[in-house]
Design an enzyme around this catalytic site. Structure first.
Site, PDB file in Angstrom:
ATOM      1  N   GLU A 212      -1.475  -5.209   8.727  1.00  0.00           N
ATOM      2  CA  GLU A 212      -0.672  -4.625   9.794  1.00  0.00           C
ATOM      3  C   GLU A 212      -1.324  -4.845  11.154  1.00  0.00           C
ATOM      4  O   GLU A 212      -2.554  -4.802  11.274  1.00  0.00           O
ATOM      5  CB  GLU A 212      -0.491  -3.119   9.554  1.00  0.00           C
TER       6      GLU A 212
ATOM      7  N   ASP B 144       0.844  -1.210   0.000  1.00  0.00           N
ATOM      8  CA  ASP B 144       0.000   0.000   0.000  1.00  0.00           C
ATOM      9  C   ASP B 144       0.874   1.253   0.000  1.00  0.00           C
ATOM     10  O   ASP B 144       0.355   2.374  -0.088  1.00  0.00           O
ATOM     11  CB  ASP B 144      -1.012  -0.011   1.149  1.00  0.00           C
ATOM     12  N   SER B 145       2.193   1.073   0.037  1.00  0.00           N
ATOM     13  CA  SER B 145       3.108   2.201  -0.191  1.00  0.00           C
ATOM     14  C   SER B 145       2.860   2.804  -1.572  1.00  0.00           C
ATOM     15  O   SER B 145       3.338   3.900  -1.868  1.00  0.00           O
ATOM     16  CB  SER B 145       4.564   1.742  -0.060  1.00  0.00           C
TER      17      SER B 145
ATOM     18  N   GLU C  97       9.101  -4.228  10.623  1.00  0.00           N
ATOM     19  CA  GLU C  97       9.544  -2.940  10.060  1.00  0.00           C
ATOM     20  C   GLU C  97      10.060  -2.003  11.155  1.00  0.00           C
ATOM     21  O   GLU C  97       9.437  -1.864  12.229  1.00  0.00           O
ATOM     22  CB  GLU C  97       8.386  -2.253   9.322  1.00  0.00           C
TER      23      GLU C  97
ATOM     24  N   LYS D  89      -1.355  -9.262   3.067  1.00  0.00           N
ATOM     25  CA  LYS D  89      -0.578  -8.790   4.220  1.00  0.00           C
ATOM     26  C   LYS D  89      -1.440  -7.782   4.972  1.00  0.00           C
ATOM     27  O   LYS D  89      -2.150  -6.990   4.332  1.00  0.00           O
ATOM     28  CB  LYS D  89       0.732  -8.136   3.755  1.00  0.00           C
TER      29      LYS D  89
ATOM     30  N   ASP E  69      -1.204  -6.098  -0.109  1.00  0.00           N
ATOM     31  CA  ASP E  69      -1.545  -5.420   1.140  1.00  0.00           C
ATOM     32  C   ASP E  69      -3.047  -5.185   1.257  1.00  0.00           C
ATOM     33  O   ASP E  69      -3.704  -4.762   0.298  1.00  0.00           O
ATOM     34  CB  ASP E  69      -0.864  -4.043   1.194  1.00  0.00           C
TER      35      ASP E  69
HETATM   36  O1  KIV Z   1       3.525  -1.090   1.642  1.00  0.00           O
HETATM   37  C1  KIV Z   1       4.683  -1.520   1.610  1.00  0.00           C
HETATM   38  O2  KIV Z   1       5.441  -1.291   0.660  1.00  0.00           O
HETATM   39  C2  KIV Z   1       5.139  -2.314   2.745  1.00  0.00           C
HETATM   40  C3  KIV Z   1       6.596  -2.589   2.824  1.00  0.00           C
HETATM   41  C4  KIV Z   1       7.295  -1.355   3.229  1.00  0.00           C
HETATM   42  C5  KIV Z   1       6.900  -3.734   3.703  1.00  0.00           C
HETATM   43  O3  KIV Z   1       4.378  -2.671   3.573  1.00  0.00           O
END
Ligand code: KIV
Length: 283
Positions: free
Chosen positions: A133, A62-63, A200, A131, A101
């Site tokens: 959090e 989600d970056s 992280e 994934k 994510d």
């Molecule tokens: O969103 C992302 O790119 C991430 C990584 C930084 C692990 O969660």
């Protein structure tokens, strides 16, 4: 190292000569304590094609909120954005396991909400895992998804979706109490059945303690070499941004190269040296 050709008609990374199977969640889990796992982020088809042969996992992170959309954080990212980019990354890869994510707001309220969001992402993209959090608070949800056929990668330590609560992106685990909380988070998500966890932005002793404490691989980002694998945001390691966090190693300086190429193009257009005879269709 497998050899790949890129089929630009179908956007698929096609291995030659013998087809290989994609990396799976059980295969990743089995790498605990073994050869380090390699994961990079990808948000589009061409990047996926280029990274796929070198990675065990591609993360549709989600970056992309900041990297692709210029948003101030990952908080505004939507399921629709993740689904569109996830599908492109799956189309552009063949070998790596694609992990996607879950965006903020799509999984926290209840395990049932999380299942609906995760199922949608897997159906619409073809990704093999999600994934999410969070530590202890997400353990019930991780168990719920894992028992229903959805492999979950956990994400503990610095959790960027909680930036409004954390107040920034500083490293975690410096005090004893915070270190103990991160370790408890790691144990909780590990016991809940995640097949791997991103750790992280934590200090090295915490990364080492977490890696030792859990039965699944830890994938570090800003978490020292004491993890079972490493992940970076591809654009960071390719040098696309002026400022990167301290934990990033730049393996290229693409921003400068792209800017120089655009400058040359602009100069040639303005001096009418582009297009030249080679690029002109003759009648
Ligand atoms: O969103 C992302 O790119 C991430 C990584 C930084 C692990 O969660």
């Amino acid at each position: 190292m497998s050899k790949y050709t890129i089929d630009t008609a179908t956007s698929r990374a096609t291995p030659t000569p013998a087809p290989m199977k994609r990396v799976t969640a059980p295969a990743v889990r089995a790498r605990k304590g073994g050869d380090p796992l390699v994961m990079l982020t990808a948000y589009d088809v061409r990047m996926a094609q280029l990274l796929d042969p070198h990675c065990d996992m591609l993360l549709v992170g989600d970056s992309l909120g900041q990297v692709v959309y210029g948003l101030p954080s990952t908080v505004p990212v939507t399921l629709e954005m993740m689904a569109a980019h996830g599908a492109a990354v799956v189309r552009g890869s063949w070998h790596a396991m694609v992990v996607i994510d879950m965006p903020f707001g799509s999984y926290e309220a209840s395990p049932a909400d999380a299942f609906a969001s995760a199922a949608r992402l897997l159906k619409e993209t073809g990704a093999a895992a999600v994934k999410l959090e969070g530590g202890e608070a997400m353990a019930e949800t991780i168990a719920f998804l894992s028992k229903r056929g959805i492999p979950v990668m956990a994400h503990i330590g610095l959790t960027p979706q909680a930036v409004n609560q954390l107040g920034g992106y500083g490293a975690r685990g410096r005090g004893e109490a915070e270190a103990a909380r991160i370790l408890a988070d790691a144990r909780a998500v590990g016991d809940a059945g995640c097949f791997a966890m991103v750790v992280e932005g934590v200090v090295e002793p915490v990364a080492a303690a977490v890696t030792e404490a859990v039965g699944c691989p830890t994938i570090g980002i800003g978490a020292s070499p004491r993890c079972d694998g490493q992940v970076l945001v591809s654009e960071d390691m390719l040098g696309m941004f002026d400022r990167v966090p301290r934990f990033v190693q730049r393996y290229e300086e693409l921003a400068g190269r792209i800017s120089a190429a655009a400058e040359r193009f602009a100069g040639e257009v303005r001096t009418r040296t582009f297009p030249s005879a080679e690029q002109i269709y003759q009648g």
